[in-house]
Scaffold this motif. Structure first.
Motif, mmCIF file in Angstrom:
data_model
loop_
_atom_site.group_PDB
_atom_site.id
_atom_site.type_symbol
_atom_site.label_atom_id
_atom_site.label_comp_id
_atom_site.label_asym_id
_atom_site.label_seq_id
_atom_site.Cartn_x
_atom_site.Cartn_y
_atom_site.Cartn_z
ATOM 1 N N SER A 280 -2.526 18.982 16.838
ATOM 2 C CA SER A 280 -1.375 18.551 17.648
ATOM 3 C C SER A 280 -0.328 19.662 17.631
ATOM 4 O O SER A 280 -0.077 20.301 16.618
ATOM 5 C CB SER A 280 -0.793 17.255 17.101
ATOM 6 O OG SER A 280 -0.312 17.455 15.799
ATOM 7 N N HIS A 281 0.263 19.887 18.771
ATOM 8 C CA HIS A 281 1.276 20.917 18.911
ATOM 9 C C HIS A 281 2.654 20.270 19.034
ATOM 10 O O HIS A 281 2.796 19.166 19.552
ATOM 11 C CB HIS A 281 1.012 21.781 20.157
ATOM 12 C CG HIS A 281 -0.272 22.550 20.062
ATOM 13 N ND1 HIS A 281 -0.402 23.695 19.306
ATOM 14 C CD2 HIS A 281 -1.493 22.340 20.621
ATOM 15 C CE1 HIS A 281 -1.623 24.157 19.411
ATOM 16 N NE2 HIS A 281 -2.315 23.334 20.197
ATOM 17 N N ALA A 282 3.667 20.976 18.576
ATOM 18 C CA ALA A 282 5.051 20.485 18.680
ATOM 19 C C ALA A 282 5.483 20.530 20.140
ATOM 20 O O ALA A 282 5.037 21.377 20.901
ATOM 21 C CB ALA A 282 5.977 21.343 17.842
ATOM 22 N N PRO A 283 6.359 19.614 20.534
ATOM 23 C CA PRO A 283 6.819 19.636 21.929
ATOM 24 C C PRO A 283 7.645 20.896 22.176
ATOM 25 O O PRO A 283 8.207 21.485 21.251
ATOM 26 C CB PRO A 283 7.680 18.375 22.045
ATOM 27 C CG PRO A 283 8.086 18.049 20.655
ATOM 28 C CD PRO A 283 6.974 18.548 19.772
ATOM 29 N N PRO B 7 10.751 23.341 23.151
ATOM 30 C CA PRO B 7 12.176 23.163 22.861
ATOM 31 C C PRO B 7 12.935 22.648 24.089
ATOM 32 O O PRO B 7 12.546 22.899 25.221
ATOM 33 C CB PRO B 7 12.652 24.568 22.476
ATOM 34 C CG PRO B 7 11.619 25.502 22.995
ATOM 35 C CD PRO B 7 10.332 24.732 23.091
#
Length: 120
Positions: free
Chosen positions: A4-7, A9
């Protein structure tokens, strides 16, 4: 397993695009809101704790002789009764100075009249 990747900015708000007048207006509005909130808080504390009365006292030393009365101090002594009434009103009403307007006007009138009598 999937990773999973961070949203991404959040986009930066346009801080440099506003006008100087808009920023000044916002600062003034914020200051007024702060002042109003402070006044409301003072009233709330006064309601709970009671109003604070500050009394000024003058201590006269016995070793220093009293100054001789002059023409100017004679004129101010004629207004001492008005001055005392105004001071008593301020001590009684504290925060509501509008109730003492009459006494302040009488004191100002007395001082004005005593000044014109002395100058004549």
């Amino acid at each position: 397993m999937p990773v999973s990747h961070a949203p991404p900015p959040a986009p930066v708000q346009g801080g440099s695009g506003g006008s100087m007048l808009g920023a000044l207006g916002a600062t003034i509005a914020q200051g007024m809101a702060f002042g109003t909130g402070s006044a409301v808080a003072h009233r709330a504390v006064d309601a709970v704790m009671g109003t604070c009365t500050i009394q000024h006292e003058t201590v006269v030393s016995e070793s220093t002789p009293a100054p001789a009365p002059t023409a100017n101090s004679m004129g101010s002594n004629s207004c001492s009764m008005n001055s005392k009434a105004f001071q008593d009103c301020l001590n009684g009403y504290g925060n509501d100075i509008s109730k003492c307007q009459f006494y302040m006007d009488m004191l100002a009138e007395c001082k004005r009249n005593s000044g014109s009598v002395m100058g004549a």
